[in-house]
Design a protein around this motif. Structure first.
Motif, short mmCIF file in Angstrom:
data_model
loop_
_atom_site.label_atom_id
_atom_site.label_comp_id
_atom_site.label_asym_id
_atom_site.label_seq_id
_atom_site.Cartn_x
_atom_site.Cartn_y
_atom_site.Cartn_z
N PHE A 28 0.85 -1.19 0.00
CA PHE A 28 0.00 0.00 0.00
C PHE A 28 0.89 1.24 0.00
O PHE A 28 2.00 1.21 0.52
CB PHE A 28 -0.93 0.00 1.22
N THR A 29 0.39 2.33 -0.57
CA THR A 29 1.21 3.54 -0.67
C THR A 29 1.50 4.15 0.69
O THR A 29 2.55 4.76 0.87
CB THR A 29 0.52 4.59 -1.58
N ASN A 30 0.56 4.01 1.63
CA ASN A 30 0.78 4.51 2.99
C ASN A 30 -0.26 3.88 3.92
O ASN A 30 -1.17 3.17 3.48
CB ASN A 30 0.71 6.05 3.04
N GLN A 31 -0.13 4.16 5.20
CA GLN A 31 -1.02 3.56 6.19
C GLN A 31 -2.46 4.02 6.00
O GLN A 31 -3.39 3.25 6.19
CB GLN A 31 -0.54 3.91 7.60
N SER A 32 -2.64 5.25 5.60
CA SER A 32 -3.99 5.78 5.40
C SER A 32 -4.71 5.02 4.28
O SER A 32 -5.89 4.66 4.42
CB SER A 32 -3.91 7.27 5.07
N HIS A 33 -4.02 4.78 3.19
CA HIS A 33 -4.59 4.01 2.08
C HIS A 33 -4.95 2.61 2.54
O HIS A 33 -6.02 2.07 2.22
CB HIS A 33 -3.61 3.98 0.91
N PHE A 34 -4.06 1.98 3.29
CA PHE A 34 -4.30 0.65 3.84
C PHE A 34 -5.54 0.65 4.73
O PHE A 34 -6.42 -0.22 4.61
CB PHE A 34 -3.07 0.18 4.62
N THR A 35 -5.64 1.62 5.62
CA THR A 35 -6.77 1.69 6.55
C THR A 35 -8.08 1.86 5.81
O THR A 35 -9.07 1.19 6.12
CB THR A 35 -6.58 2.83 7.57
N ARG A 36 -8.11 2.74 4.80
CA ARG A 36 -9.34 2.94 4.01
C ARG A 36 -9.74 1.66 3.29
O ARG A 36 -10.91 1.26 3.30
CB ARG A 36 -9.16 4.07 3.00
N ALA A 37 -8.79 1.00 2.65
CA ALA A 37 -9.09 -0.24 1.91
C ALA A 37 -9.55 -1.33 2.87
O ALA A 37 -10.51 -2.05 2.58
CB ALA A 37 -7.85 -0.69 1.14
N PHE A 38 -8.88 -1.45 4.01
CA PHE A 38 -9.24 -2.49 4.98
C PHE A 38 -10.64 -2.24 5.52
O PHE A 38 -11.43 -3.18 5.65
CB PHE A 38 -8.22 -2.53 6.12
N ARG A 39 -10.95 -1.00 5.85
CA ARG A 39 -12.28 -0.68 6.39
C ARG A 39 -13.37 -1.00 5.37
O ARG A 39 -14.41 -1.54 5.72
CB ARG A 39 -12.36 0.78 6.79
N GLN A 40 -13.11 -0.69 4.11
CA GLN A 40 -14.09 -0.98 3.07
C GLN A 40 -14.28 -2.49 2.92
O GLN A 40 -15.40 -2.97 2.71
CB GLN A 40 -13.63 -0.37 1.75
N TYR A 41 -13.21 -3.25 3.05
CA TYR A 41 -13.25 -4.70 2.88
C TYR A 41 -13.82 -5.41 4.10
O TYR A 41 -14.67 -6.29 3.98
CB TYR A 41 -11.84 -5.20 2.59
#
Length: 58
Positions: A28-41
Motif C-alpha cells: 500500500f502507498t501509505n497507512q492511510s490508504h491501507f486503513t481505508r481499503a481495509f475498512r471498506q473490505y
C-alpha cells in the motif's frame, strides 16, 4: 486486492507489526490508504480488527 487484505487480517492477528509496516509490506502507498481499503473490505479499521481478534483469543 482481496488477497492482500486477507493477508493483512492474518498479519494483524498473528504478529505485533505496526500498521504502517504491514501496509508497506503489502504494497500500500501509505497507512492511510491501507486503513481505508481495509475498512471498506472488513467493515472496521485494522486497529479495531486487531483488538477484537486478540480479545477473542483470550
Amino acid at each position: 486486492m482481496k488477497t492482500r487484505l486477507d493477508r493483512a487480517r492474518q498479519m494483524l492477528t498473528q504478529s505485533d507489526m505496526g500498521l504502517a509496516t504491514i501496509a508497506e509490506f503489502l504494497g500500500f502507498t501509505n497507512q492511510s490508504h491501507f486503513t481505508r481499503a481495509f475498512r471498506q473490505y472488513a467493515g472496521e479499521t485494522p486497529s479495531d480488527f486487531r483488538k477484537r481478534g486478540r480479545e477473542m483469543m483470550q
